[in-house]
Design a protein around this motif. Structure first.
Motif, short mmCIF file in Angstrom:
data_model
loop_
_atom_site.label_atom_id
_atom_site.label_comp_id
_atom_site.label_asym_id
_atom_site.label_seq_id
_atom_site.Cartn_x
_atom_site.Cartn_y
_atom_site.Cartn_z
N ALA A 15 0.83 -1.20 0.00
CA ALA A 15 0.00 0.00 0.00
C ALA A 15 0.86 1.25 0.00
O ALA A 15 0.44 2.32 -0.44
N LYS A 16 2.09 1.13 0.50
CA LYS A 16 3.10 2.19 0.42
C LYS A 16 4.45 1.53 0.24
O LYS A 16 4.81 0.64 1.03
N ILE A 17 5.20 1.94 -0.79
CA ILE A 17 6.49 1.32 -1.10
C ILE A 17 7.61 2.31 -0.80
O ILE A 17 7.80 3.30 -1.52
N GLY A 18 8.35 2.07 0.26
CA GLY A 18 9.52 2.88 0.57
C GLY A 18 9.17 4.27 1.07
O GLY A 18 8.02 4.67 1.18
N GLU A 19 10.22 5.01 1.38
CA GLU A 19 10.09 6.37 1.92
C GLU A 19 10.78 7.36 0.99
O GLU A 19 11.62 6.99 0.17
N ALA A 20 10.42 8.63 1.16
CA ALA A 20 11.02 9.68 0.31
C ALA A 20 12.54 9.69 0.42
O ALA A 20 13.24 9.98 -0.55
N ALA A 21 13.07 9.36 1.60
CA ALA A 21 14.52 9.35 1.80
C ALA A 21 15.22 8.33 0.91
O ALA A 21 16.41 8.47 0.62
N MET A 22 14.48 7.31 0.47
CA MET A 22 15.04 6.33 -0.47
C MET A 22 14.86 6.80 -1.91
O MET A 22 15.77 6.69 -2.73
N TRP A 23 13.68 7.32 -2.21
CA TRP A 23 13.35 7.66 -3.60
C TRP A 23 14.04 8.94 -4.08
O TRP A 23 14.50 9.01 -5.24
N ASN A 24 14.11 9.96 -3.25
CA ASN A 24 14.62 11.26 -3.73
C ASN A 24 16.06 11.22 -4.22
O ASN A 24 16.36 11.77 -5.29
N PRO A 25 16.99 10.56 -3.51
CA PRO A 25 18.36 10.48 -4.05
C PRO A 25 18.42 9.72 -5.38
O PRO A 25 19.22 10.08 -6.26
N ARG A 26 17.57 8.70 -5.54
CA ARG A 26 17.55 7.95 -6.80
C ARG A 26 17.05 8.85 -7.94
O ARG A 26 17.62 8.86 -9.04
N ILE A 27 16.00 9.61 -7.67
CA ILE A 27 15.47 10.52 -8.68
C ILE A 27 16.53 11.54 -9.08
O ILE A 27 16.77 11.80 -10.28
N GLU A 28 17.20 12.12 -8.09
CA GLU A 28 18.23 13.12 -8.37
C GLU A 28 19.38 12.53 -9.18
O GLU A 28 19.88 13.16 -10.12
N MET A 29 19.81 11.32 -8.83
CA MET A 29 20.91 10.67 -9.53
C MET A 29 20.55 10.41 -10.99
O MET A 29 21.35 10.67 -11.91
N VAL A 30 19.32 9.89 -11.21
CA VAL A 30 18.92 9.55 -12.57
C VAL A 30 18.80 10.80 -13.44
O VAL A 30 19.24 10.82 -14.60
N LEU A 31 18.24 11.88 -12.89
CA LEU A 31 18.10 13.11 -13.66
C LEU A 31 19.47 13.75 -13.91
O LEU A 31 19.67 14.39 -14.95
N ARG A 32 20.40 13.55 -13.01
CA ARG A 32 21.73 14.14 -13.16
C ARG A 32 22.60 13.35 -14.14
O ARG A 32 23.25 13.91 -15.02
N ASP A 33 22.59 12.02 -14.00
CA ASP A 33 23.55 11.19 -14.73
C ASP A 33 22.97 10.48 -15.94
O ASP A 33 23.71 9.88 -16.72
N GLY A 34 21.66 10.51 -16.11
CA GLY A 34 21.03 9.99 -17.32
C GLY A 34 21.30 8.52 -17.58
O GLY A 34 21.22 7.68 -16.67
#
Length: 261
Positions: A120-139
């Protein structure tokens, strides 16, 4: 291609025309090909509608972030485009979140619902936000790194050793995913929380978990079962992609649920 309000969704229909429709929804970082192992068994009974979730595969990559509500409306738009009034729905991980949203908000369009390797809820923002930032930065370089890291999350070690070609086929989908689309979908998963809404699911529900799934452990599946009256539960020896690793056993359990009145 099927139309949404904002663009095209890539989809594929297999199986006999006129048969009941079963929609399959992919996990984060894969495309409709993740369901290949299920198609021979499922098309004996259903017309199977697979699609690439927005931001994945050959579907549109629109401006992010996305929401699970938006992805759920994509499914409804695709059904409308194909003149499908009601369908069964089976989604894994992120696809399972989409399934929960549909069960809560659009149950009248569903016959039966299967959610796999989800919560019903997968993970926390502290896990997702660094991944989002990395993907947008490093492509693309970040996507290749995620592919390598996903092997241990998506499959057990013994399966990786026994089925290297299958593992490569599935994880290569992640490396080929649009970084922008992936990041936008990560945000959708990050923000989804259906823990207080599960009681609104009234359609027959089957929940499938993997014993070795560290991404969405069986505890999250048990939570859904406890909050949806009458929900059925099944568990297979698998990591996160139980549909791939459990293969035919997975397919047969889903069929038993869908075909049993």
């Amino acid at each position: 291609m099927g139309r949404t309000q904002e663009g095209e969704l890539n989809y594929r229909l297999d199986g006999p025309q006129g048969a009941p429709v079963l929609v399959l929804s992919n996990s984060l970082g894969t495309d409709l090909g993740m369901w290949d192992a299920q198609i021979p068994a499922f098309t004996e009974h259903f017309q199977v509608l697979r699609y690439d979730t927005r931001g994945h595969g050959q579907s549109l990559v629109s401006e992010g972030p996305y929401s699970i509500e938006q992805l759920g409306h994509d499914v409804l738009a695709l059904l409308d485009t194909l003149n499908i009034e009601r369908a069964h729905f089976c989604g894994l991980s992120m696809g399972g979140l989409i399934g929960q949203w549909l069960g809560i908000h659009a149950g009248g369009r569903l016959n039966k619902l299967v959610v796999c390797n989800t919560a019903a809820k997968i993970g926390e923002a502290a896990m997702w936000n660094p991944r989002i930032e990395m993907v947008l930065r490093d492509g693309p370089a970040a996507m290749a790194g995620l592919r390598d890291a996903s092997i241990a999350r998506w499959f057990t070690e013994d399966y990786v050793l026994a089925h290297p070609e299958q593992v490569k086929r599935i994880t290569d989908m992640l490396a080929a995913t649009s970084p922008q689309g992936y990041a936008a979908n990560c945000a959708a998963v990050r923000d989804a929380d259906f823990r207080d809404q599960l009681g609104a699911i009234k359609v027959p529900l089957l929940i499938i978990a993997g014993t070795e799934d560290a991404v969405t452990p069986p505890s999250g599946s048990h939570y859904i079962q406890e909050h949806v009256p009458g929900a059925q539960y099944a568990e297979f020896y698998a990591a996160h992609l139980s549909s791939v690793q459990a293969g035919d056993a997975f397919s047969q359990r889903v069929l038993a649920f869908l075909l049993n009145d």
